[in-house]
Design an enzyme around this catalytic site. Structure first.
Site, PDB file in Angstrom:
ATOM      1  N   CYS A 297      38.645 108.638  82.491  1.00  0.00           N
ATOM      2  CA  CYS A 297      37.597 109.370  81.779  1.00  0.00           C
ATOM      3  C   CYS A 297      37.585 110.794  82.316  1.00  0.00           C
ATOM      4  O   CYS A 297      38.407 111.151  83.160  1.00  0.00           O
ATOM      5  CB  CYS A 297      36.243 108.684  81.957  1.00  0.00           C
ATOM      6  SG  CYS A 297      35.641 108.714  83.658  1.00  0.00           S
TER       7      CYS A 297
ATOM      8  N   HIS B 292      38.360 105.700  85.803  1.00  0.00           N
ATOM      9  CA  HIS B 292      37.119 105.048  85.380  1.00  0.00           C
ATOM     10  C   HIS B 292      37.088 103.572  85.776  1.00  0.00           C
ATOM     11  O   HIS B 292      36.068 103.067  86.237  1.00  0.00           O
ATOM     12  CB  HIS B 292      36.936 105.193  83.878  1.00  0.00           C
ATOM     13  CG  HIS B 292      35.644 104.621  83.407  1.00  0.00           C
ATOM     14  ND1 HIS B 292      34.456 105.287  83.503  1.00  0.00           N
ATOM     15  CD2 HIS B 292      35.352 103.395  82.902  1.00  0.00           C
ATOM     16  CE1 HIS B 292      33.485 104.521  83.059  1.00  0.00           C
ATOM     17  NE2 HIS B 292      33.998 103.365  82.698  1.00  0.00           N
TER      18      HIS B 292
ATOM     19  N   TYR C 162      29.398  90.091 103.712  1.00  0.00           N
ATOM     20  CA  TYR C 162      28.371  90.691 102.857  1.00  0.00           C
ATOM     21  C   TYR C 162      27.225  91.222 103.710  1.00  0.00           C
ATOM     22  O   TYR C 162      26.725  92.333 103.502  1.00  0.00           O
ATOM     23  CB  TYR C 162      27.835  89.645 101.862  1.00  0.00           C
ATOM     24  CG  TYR C 162      28.853  89.218 100.841  1.00  0.00           C
ATOM     25  CD1 TYR C 162      28.989  89.910  99.645  1.00  0.00           C
ATOM     26  CD2 TYR C 162      29.677  88.118 101.077  1.00  0.00           C
ATOM     27  CE1 TYR C 162      29.929  89.518  98.701  1.00  0.00           C
ATOM     28  CE2 TYR C 162      30.623  87.718 100.134  1.00  0.00           C
ATOM     29  CZ  TYR C 162      30.744  88.422  98.958  1.00  0.00           C
ATOM     30  OH  TYR C 162      31.683  88.036  98.035  1.00  0.00           O
TER      31      TYR C 162
ATOM     32  N   ASN D 297      32.147  95.589  90.589  1.00  0.00           N
ATOM     33  CA  ASN D 297      33.035  96.670  91.024  1.00  0.00           C
ATOM     34  C   ASN D 297      33.966  97.070  89.879  1.00  0.00           C
ATOM     35  O   ASN D 297      34.776  96.267  89.429  1.00  0.00           O
ATOM     36  CB  ASN D 297      33.854  96.166  92.224  1.00  0.00           C
ATOM     37  CG  ASN D 297      34.903  97.158  92.671  1.00  0.00           C
ATOM     38  OD1 ASN D 297      34.841  98.329  92.330  1.00  0.00           O
ATOM     39  ND2 ASN D 297      35.870  96.682  93.441  1.00  0.00           N
TER      40      ASN D 297
ATOM     41  N   SER E 275      30.573  84.766 105.966  1.00  0.00           N
ATOM     42  CA  SER E 275      30.690  84.435 107.387  1.00  0.00           C
ATOM     43  C   SER E 275      31.330  83.059 107.553  1.00  0.00           C
ATOM     44  O   SER E 275      31.958  82.769 108.567  1.00  0.00           O
ATOM     45  CB  SER E 275      29.324  84.486 108.065  1.00  0.00           C
ATOM     46  OG  SER E 275      28.397  83.718 107.330  1.00  0.00           O
TER      47      SER E 275
ATOM     48  N   GLU F 188      47.912  92.375 103.346  1.00  0.00           N
ATOM     49  CA  GLU F 188      47.385  93.350 104.307  1.00  0.00           C
ATOM     50  C   GLU F 188      47.420  92.811 105.739  1.00  0.00           C
ATOM     51  O   GLU F 188      46.963  93.491 106.667  1.00  0.00           O
ATOM     52  CB  GLU F 188      45.944  93.720 103.918  1.00  0.00           C
ATOM     53  CG  GLU F 188      45.869  94.370 102.550  1.00  0.00           C
ATOM     54  CD  GLU F 188      44.446  94.656 102.108  1.00  0.00           C
ATOM     55  OE1 GLU F 188      43.511  94.516 102.921  1.00  0.00           O
ATOM     56  OE2 GLU F 188      44.264  95.029 100.938  1.00  0.00           O
TER      57      GLU F 188
HETATM   58 ZN    ZN Z   1      33.932 107.267  83.766  1.00  0.00          ZN
END
Ligand code: ZN
Length: 191
Positions: free
Chosen positions: A32, A37, A127, A150, A164, A186
């Site tokens: 965007c 975006h 968390y 997300n 946990s 990772e």
């Molecule tokens: Zn955007």
């Protein structure tokens, strides 16, 4: 990291979609005016059909009209570094991310920002610890909600947020094998 997230209320300017091949499947990138975006997997990927391919080349799939904007070249470099060796992402710029560019970040955006800035490859955070890092230790559920919403998977690394008591869910539990794959990539192999 799904393909169909509603746009944030403050952004209605999605202008371009691009697809990037990767070891975890085709990645759908939307752009965007603010930059990147959203980032999500193309298609309805779940534990049943997730089939990673370590040797897949990271490149734009639809490269008939090569786009050379900074956000696209940054995005390509970022994912090439990430899939080659996650430690390399510190050597490339992070693409400008729409949901992190708002001048007054709401709580969710602060969660995403703090996660992206402070929990690097090979690390995990619970968390609760992430809520505490935001100086709001009671906000565990709000952190969970931010993770589920997300818009920019992998780059905003919600896969590094765990319980946990165990790995925790990814995409409501639909993509546990992918979360494990990303963490192992990772160097996190305790799940
Ligand atoms: Zn955007």
């Amino acid at each position: 990291m799904t393909t169909k997230k509603p746009l944030p209320a403050s952004c209605n300017s999605k202008i371009q979609e691009k697809i990037l091949s990767s070891p975890v499947g085709n990645i759908l990138v939307t752009l965007c005016e603010e930059g990147l975006h959203s980032v999500g997997l193309e298609g309805d990927i779940s534990d049943e059909n997730f089939s990673p391919n370590e040797s897949e080349v990271i490149q734009w799939v639809d490269e008939d009209n090569p786009a050379q904007t900074k956000v696209l070249t940054d995005c390509l470099s970022w994912f090439q570094a990430y899939f080659k060796d996650p430690a390399l992402i510190d050597t490339v710029p992070r693409p400008e991310i729409c949901c992190l560019r708002k001048s007054e970040l709401g709580f969710r955006a602060r969660v995403w920002q703090t996660l992206a800035d402070t929990v690097g490859p090979g690390k995990v955070i619970t968390y609760g610890a992430l809520a505490a890092r935001l100086e709001n230790p009671g906000a565990v559920r709000a952190v969970g909600s931010a993770m589920r919403n997300n818009p920019v998977g992998i780059i905003v690394p919600c896969h590094r947020v765990v319980r946990s008591s165990g790995m925790g869910l990814y995409h409501g539990g639909k993509r546990q094998t992918m979360k494990k794959w990303l963490l192992r990539h990772e160097g996190v192999d305790k799940f």
